[in-house]
Design a protein around this motif. Structure first.
Motif, mmCIF file in Angstrom:
data_model
loop_
_atom_site.group_PDB
_atom_site.id
_atom_site.type_symbol
_atom_site.label_atom_id
_atom_site.label_comp_id
_atom_site.label_asym_id
_atom_site.label_seq_id
_atom_site.Cartn_x
_atom_site.Cartn_y
_atom_site.Cartn_z
ATOM 1 N N UNK A 69 0.840 -1.195 0.000
ATOM 2 C CA UNK A 69 0.000 0.000 0.000
ATOM 3 C C UNK A 69 0.879 1.250 0.000
ATOM 4 N N UNK A 73 1.056 4.256 -2.753
ATOM 5 C CA UNK A 73 0.957 5.678 -2.430
ATOM 6 C C UNK A 73 2.139 6.447 -3.016
ATOM 7 N N UNK A 76 1.446 7.163 -6.494
ATOM 8 C CA UNK A 76 0.507 8.285 -6.646
ATOM 9 C C UNK A 76 1.232 9.613 -6.507
ATOM 10 N N UNK A 106 1.436 -0.972 -13.183
ATOM 11 C CA UNK A 106 1.014 0.334 -12.682
ATOM 12 C C UNK A 106 2.165 1.038 -11.971
ATOM 13 N N UNK B 368 -12.049 3.437 -3.675
ATOM 14 C CA UNK B 368 -10.966 4.386 -3.926
ATOM 15 C C UNK B 368 -11.097 5.613 -3.043
ATOM 16 N N UNK B 369 -9.988 6.049 -2.490
ATOM 17 C CA UNK B 369 -9.993 7.333 -1.794
ATOM 18 C C UNK B 369 -8.617 7.951 -1.912
ATOM 19 N N UNK B 370 -8.525 9.221 -1.594
ATOM 20 C CA UNK B 370 -7.268 9.937 -1.842
ATOM 21 C C UNK B 370 -6.286 9.810 -0.677
ATOM 22 N N UNK B 371 -6.794 9.541 0.529
ATOM 23 C CA UNK B 371 -5.894 9.594 1.686
ATOM 24 C C UNK B 371 -4.913 8.429 1.733
ATOM 25 N N UNK B 372 -5.382 7.256 1.317
ATOM 26 C CA UNK B 372 -4.461 6.133 1.422
ATOM 27 C C UNK B 372 -4.692 5.159 0.285
ATOM 28 N N UNK B 373 -3.823 4.190 0.221
ATOM 29 C CA UNK B 373 -3.938 3.182 -0.827
ATOM 30 C C UNK B 373 -4.304 1.852 -0.198
ATOM 31 N N UNK B 374 -5.135 1.910 0.816
ATOM 32 C CA UNK B 374 -5.595 0.675 1.453
ATOM 33 C C UNK B 374 -6.369 -0.147 0.416
ATOM 34 N N UNK B 375 -5.997 -1.395 0.282
ATOM 35 C CA UNK B 375 -6.610 -2.201 -0.773
ATOM 36 C C UNK B 375 -7.047 -3.558 -0.237
ATOM 37 N N UNK B 422 -9.282 -1.245 -4.893
ATOM 38 C CA UNK B 422 -9.301 -0.188 -3.887
ATOM 39 C C UNK B 422 -8.157 0.793 -3.973
ATOM 40 N N UNK B 423 -7.170 0.539 -4.881
ATOM 41 C CA UNK B 423 -6.018 1.436 -4.906
ATOM 42 C C UNK B 423 -5.730 2.019 -6.281
ATOM 43 N N UNK B 424 -6.075 1.290 -7.341
ATOM 44 C CA UNK B 424 -5.750 1.754 -8.685
ATOM 45 C C UNK B 424 -6.996 2.330 -9.348
#
Lengths: 147, 528, 374
Positions: A69, A73, A76, A106, B368-375, B422-424
């Motif tokens: 994760x 990030x 991103x 990705x 999807x959300x901007x704060x984290x890449x929790x998937x 959830x991340x891409x």
């Protein structure tokens, strides 16, 4: 019994022209994921207009889901800053993790170039009928690639 | 001091002794002048013995004189007389008795605390309270808990008996002091009750004639804990003030234990409700397909972990059921919340379960959300019975591909792969179609299984190869036996070491027993 | 070999219209064994359900047929006459047969007695004996909570706090889990619930049941149910300390050996490979089996240290020798392992004494004929 304690996670930088190299070592896990992210944020602040961020993964011993994760990030953030992310010297395990989770393409796709973005969104380039997981019965199905 | 001779006749009495024994005058018989305990002590003292040593009976004795008590120390003389030196030890004795009582009480309180604190079960606490009170404080005791609906839970116990539980439909207001005691707040003192005013339900069987009753509140920690009723037989002494104070000390401990047990029960029932939502369901046969699942949470975040699985049964005959097995990134409550969201979303998306990719794409967008890449990674499996076979559509979203175990022991990997969700921004997937013949099974698992660390020498990864090897030993086993075998091997592999959540789901095409006769027990099948 | 042999004459199949005489337990055992070996679940279940409908008691079916078949599965495995997979499959079918029996309308009993929690020791995966006990107690009118295989002490205690049963029945078949069993017994007693134990782990006889301070012991499910029917087990006293049961644990040998098991296995494995050229030709799987065997030896040594009973270790070695013998593996290979382990543990007087006793037993005793170990 032995439990496997988290190996200490470490970072070392070196900067040359438009490239920053970060060597990672130890476990990139839920205890250390935030360290990586903070370091990358700092790099991107200090080196505005950076072209390439190269993470040297040779020293990584384990990457768990929180570590992945964090890498997502990082991608991103570099994407947002217009820098390309490179995951160099990946271990077999890291490759396997990125392969299974479908994130390799990705993570390493060049940033901010429109055609590259589209490529990152494409499915695996497998066309035609895929093998059936079937033993004796005549094959009838095909794998269904999706976009 | 008093001197008497060998014939038990008083020889001499000094002034002090004269005050204690007014009838003791020289020449008087000892028997009429002093209490029996001293007469017999004197007799023991004057038994003639051949040896020259003092008679064996020449020992200090104790006894009562009126409401006081004395020690009497003998000094035998050669002429056969014995001088008795009397010492008043009344205060000493009283102090000793008080100390003994105090010790007994402390011992009792410590013992009740141990018993009460060891249980967080309310019924058990009530039993212990009633029994201890009946055995040590009264002839019988009742513990009354605050009403549940219209019923008053009551545990009664008579001395030496065992507690009996009942629920009585009575109004606590009928018993003076009981309603107040049950309210818990404001605190009320213990209250005496006229035995003739006690309703029948308050008096346990086995009491001879009711003498006295005292009602003491069981104080809780801000919550009502109940009341303790102590009863004594008519013949027995009534409760002294000291005893009443002591009963209150005991009641405080019992009340604390009962309210802790009540809070624990409430907490446990809330947790239970939550767990029912979060824990995987138990599986069985649905629409001709067998399912079995096993889940072993990591000890690091007991019970609510990041792995999950669900089976959504088919809506009609021949239609596919949907199985989901997944693994949410991260640990603890946040992972549990995301797990809940995924399970709910997929449930809502069930109508489009014939298109795994679409289902996963919509799920991806919703996460999807901007704060984290929790998937999360997961496998979707649609399973439908088709004749004796089971047809499967399998789609991995960034998850280890399911393994197919054929009835002859071969193990294959389903050819499905895809990106995590959830991340891409977008995901890709590739669905595999697999047919299970009777006796074949499909095994979905999380990486807690394949990446379990341990083994005989420690630190080794269980690995997919070992998992495949283990599965090939499971050919033709019923679904739940496969699950149990995998769970057993991985649990033994990690031993007492740390491990991640481990989840496994098996989808199986039931075996058909072609050779079974209608009556089900054809001979010779084994050797055929 | 036994009254349950498949070669025993079976009754002639029922012809349509004429009712066959009800099967005896022995006939039924043979029939169920055959079906279980053929992985014919419906035949196995059909046989027991029909017997129930023909009037055989549900308890007798559970204990004299299913439990008996299950014991035979264990014996046949030890003698290498069936595979692990067959063992597991047979167990699963037996388990389903138990379910079928207990769901049958004629095997329903309304609860008239107290509440009992039935659980397996943590790390114990052989759940069928506990399951059978649970069902027998249910048939006899108890309210039963069956907690299943490998229940950890914290989960067990949480269950006790919530449900307050009159008794915990704890099942264990592996002596290596005795320390875990002790933890569970102590934990249950600490919350005021007496514990009845049963299973092969606690014997021979009730030896380890008594040692670990269990409130009761029963040799089998029927005896357990009878014991409970006679009256409640005495409530245990509080303030009892588990360490008082096993004063020898003060020397820490158990803790140190149990904790360093992987290292001990690794070290002995390496030396064994040096000393024994044949091991160099072993396949990966064979090497792993060897490491697992060493691991078992250390586990049983640890259990012997815990109980302070070298017989536990010697018994294990005899059993292992029998199992190895049945598989054509020379049991002499155990001795160098014991010797190397003894060298690793030379500073542990109790451990070395146990290892010496074990080695002596291997030398002295002729191998027990395979298949009689149970």
């Amino acid at each position: 019994m032995t439990s496997t304690p988290s190996a200490p996670f470490g970072l070392t930088y070196s900067a040359a022209q438009d490239t920053v190299r970060v060597e990672l070592s130890g476990d990139l896990d839920h205890l250390h994921a935030d360290l990586l992210l903070a370091a990358v944020d700092e790099v991107l602040t200090v080196h505005a207009g950076l072209g390439h961020l190269r993470l040297d993964c040779a020293g990584l011993s384990a990457v768990d889901s929180s570590g992945l994760a964090a890498l997502l990030m990082v991608r991103r953030r570099t994407g947002g800053a217009g820098a390309d992310l490179h995951l160099d010297a990946r271990t077999v395990q890291l490759d396997r993790l990125l392969e299974v989770t479908g994130t390799l393409e990705y993570l390493t796709a060049p940033a901010a170039r429109p055609q590259a973005r589209r490529r990152a969104g494409r499915g695996p380039a497998r066309g035609g009928p895929a093998d059936e997981n079937q033993s004796a019965a005549p094959p009838s199905g095909v794998a269904e690639p999706h976009v | 001091m008093l001197v008497a001779d060998a014939d038990a006749v008083v020889v001499h009495v000094n002034e002090a002794a004269g005050l204690v024994f007014p009838d003791a005058r020289p020449g008087a018989a000892l028997a009429g002048a002093v209490p029996g305990w001293l007469v017999s002590a004197h007799a023991r003292c004057t038994v003639p013995v051949p040896a020259q040593r003092p008679p064996a009976g020449a020992r200090t004795v104790q006894g009562r004189v009126g409401d006081r008590s004395y020690e009497a120390h003998p000094t035998p003389h050669d002429d056969g007389t014995v001088a008795w030196w009397l010492v008043d030890d009344t205060d000493h004795r009283l102090a000793r008795e008080a100390l003994w009582t105090e010790r007994k009480r402390t011992e009792f309180l410590v013992r009740s605390s141990n018993l009460l604190l060891s249980s967080l079960n309310l019924d058990r606490c009530m039993d212990v309270t009633a029994q201890m009170a009946a055995d040590h404080l009264a002839d019988a005791a009742l513990v009354i808990a605050p009403a549940q609906g219209l019923l008053l839970p009551v545990v009664s116990c008579v001395r030496g008996g065992s507690p009996s539980v009942s629920r009585v439909a009575v109004d606590p207001g009928e018993v003076p002091g009981l309603a107040e005691a049950l309210q818990g707040f404001p605190p009320v003192p213990s209250r005496w009750l006229d035995p003739s005013a006690a309703p029948a339900w308050l008096v346990p069987e086995g009491l001879v004639a009711l003498g006295s009753i005292v009602i003491t509140p069981l104080p809780g920690h801000g919550v009502p804990a109940g009341a303790l009723v102590l009863l004594r037989n008519g013949g027995a002494e009534a409760f002294t003030e000291g005893e009443e104070v002591f009963a209150r000390l005991f009641a405080a401990r019992a009340g604390a234990a009962m309210s802790a047990a009540r809070l624990y029960a409430e907490q446990a029932s809330i947790t239970d409700t939550l767990m029912r939502e979060l824990l995987p369901p138990s599986l069985h046969q649905v629409c001709g397909v067998e399912y079995a699942g096993g889940y072993r949470p990591s000890k690091d975040h007991e019970r609510v972990g990041g792995d999950f699985y669900d089976v959504h049964p088919a809506t009609g005959e021949g239609a596919p059921s949907l199985v989901v097995l997944g693994d949410v990134c991260g640990k603890g409550l946040e992972a549990a919340v995301m797990t809940g969201k995924i399970r709910n979303t997929l449930h809502a998306l069930l109508p489009m379960a014939d298109d795994h990719h679409r289902m996963l794409s919509l799920l991806n967008t919703s996460l999807l959300n901007t704060e984290n890449a929790r998937f999360a990674t997961m496998v979707l499996a649609s399973a439908a019975r088709d004749g004796n076979a089971v047809r499967l559509r399998l789609t991995s979203a960034g998850h280890p591909a399911p393994l197919i175990l054929r009835s002859d022991g071969r193990v294959e990997e389903a050819r499905t792969k895809g990106t995590l969700v959830g991340a891409l921004p977008e995901i890709t997937t590739q669905t595999a179609r697999v047919t299970l013949a009777p006796g074949d099974t499909c095994v979905l698992y999380t990486d807690g299984i394949s990446e379990a660390r341990g083994g005989p020498m420690g630190g080794a990864m269980f690995g997919e190869e070992r998992l495949r090897r283990a599965l090939s030993q499971c050919a033709a086993m019923p679904a739940e036996a496969v699950v149990e075998h995998v769970q057993m091997l991985t649990s033994q592999w990690v031993g007492a070491g740390r491990h991640d959540d481990m989840a496994v789901v098996v989808i199986a095409a039931p075996r058909t027993n072609h050779l079974s006769a209608v009556d089900g027990h054809t001979r010779g099948r084994f050797t055929a | 070999m036994s009254p349950y042999d498949t070669t025993a004459p079976a009754p002639s199949p029922a012809s349509p219209g004429t009712a066959a005489p009800p099967a005896t337990a022995g006939e039924l055992r043979a029939r169920v064994w055959e079906s279980v070996m053929a992985l014919d679940e419906s035949a196995a279940i059909g046989a027991v359900v029909r017997a129930l409908e023909e009037g055989m008691g549900a308890e007798d079916l559970l204990l004299d047929v299913i439990a008996s078949v299950q014991r035979r599965v264990g014996r046949e495995w030890a003698a290498d006459r069936i595979t692990v997979a067959q063992e597991h499959a047979a167990t699963a079918i037996n388990d389903r047969a138990v379910t079928a029996l207990t769901l049958h309308p004629s095997a329903q009993t309304a609860p008239t007695r107290g509440r009992v929690a039935v659980a397996c020791v943590e790390g114990e995966w052989h759940a069928l004996p506990a399951r059978l006990l649970a069902e027998v107690l249910r048939l006899r009118g108890w309210r039963v909570d069956y907690l299943g295989a490998q229940v950890s002490a914290p989960h067990l205690v949480a269950h006790l706090h919530r449900t307050g049963p009159d008794l915990v029945a704890l099942s264990g078949s592996l002596a290596t889990r005795l320390p875990a069993a002790h933890a569970a017994i102590t934990a249950c007693q600490a919350v005021g619930t007496p514990v009845l134990v049963g299973g092969a782990a606690f014997g021979p006889g009730s030896r380890y049941a008594r040692l670990l301070g269990a409130d009761g012991w029963a040799p089998d499910a029927r005896a357990a149910a009878d014991a409970l029917a006679r009256g409640p087990l005495p409530r245990v006293r509080p303030g009892h300390h588990a360490i008082d049961d096993l004063p020898h644990l003060r020397d820490q040998e158990y803790t140190l050996v149990a904790r360093s098991r992987p290292q001990l296995v690794g070290s002995v494995f390496g030396q064994l490979a040096d000393a024994c050229p044949a091991m160099r030709t072993y396949s990966e799987v064979q090497r792993e089996h060897t490491a697992e065997d060493l691991s078992h030896i250390v586990e049983f040594l640890a259990a012997a240290l815990y109980t302070g009973d070298e017989d536990l270790f010697c018994g294990f070695l005899e059993w292992t020798a029998g199992v190895l013998d049945a598989r054509g593996v020379p049991s002499a290979s155990l001795r160098p392992a014991l010797e190397l382990l003894g060298r690793e543990l030379q500073d542990f007087p109790r451990a070395t004494a146990i290892l010496r006793a074990g080695a002596a037993r291997l030398t002295r005793t002729p191998l027990s004929p395979a298949g009689t170990a149970e």
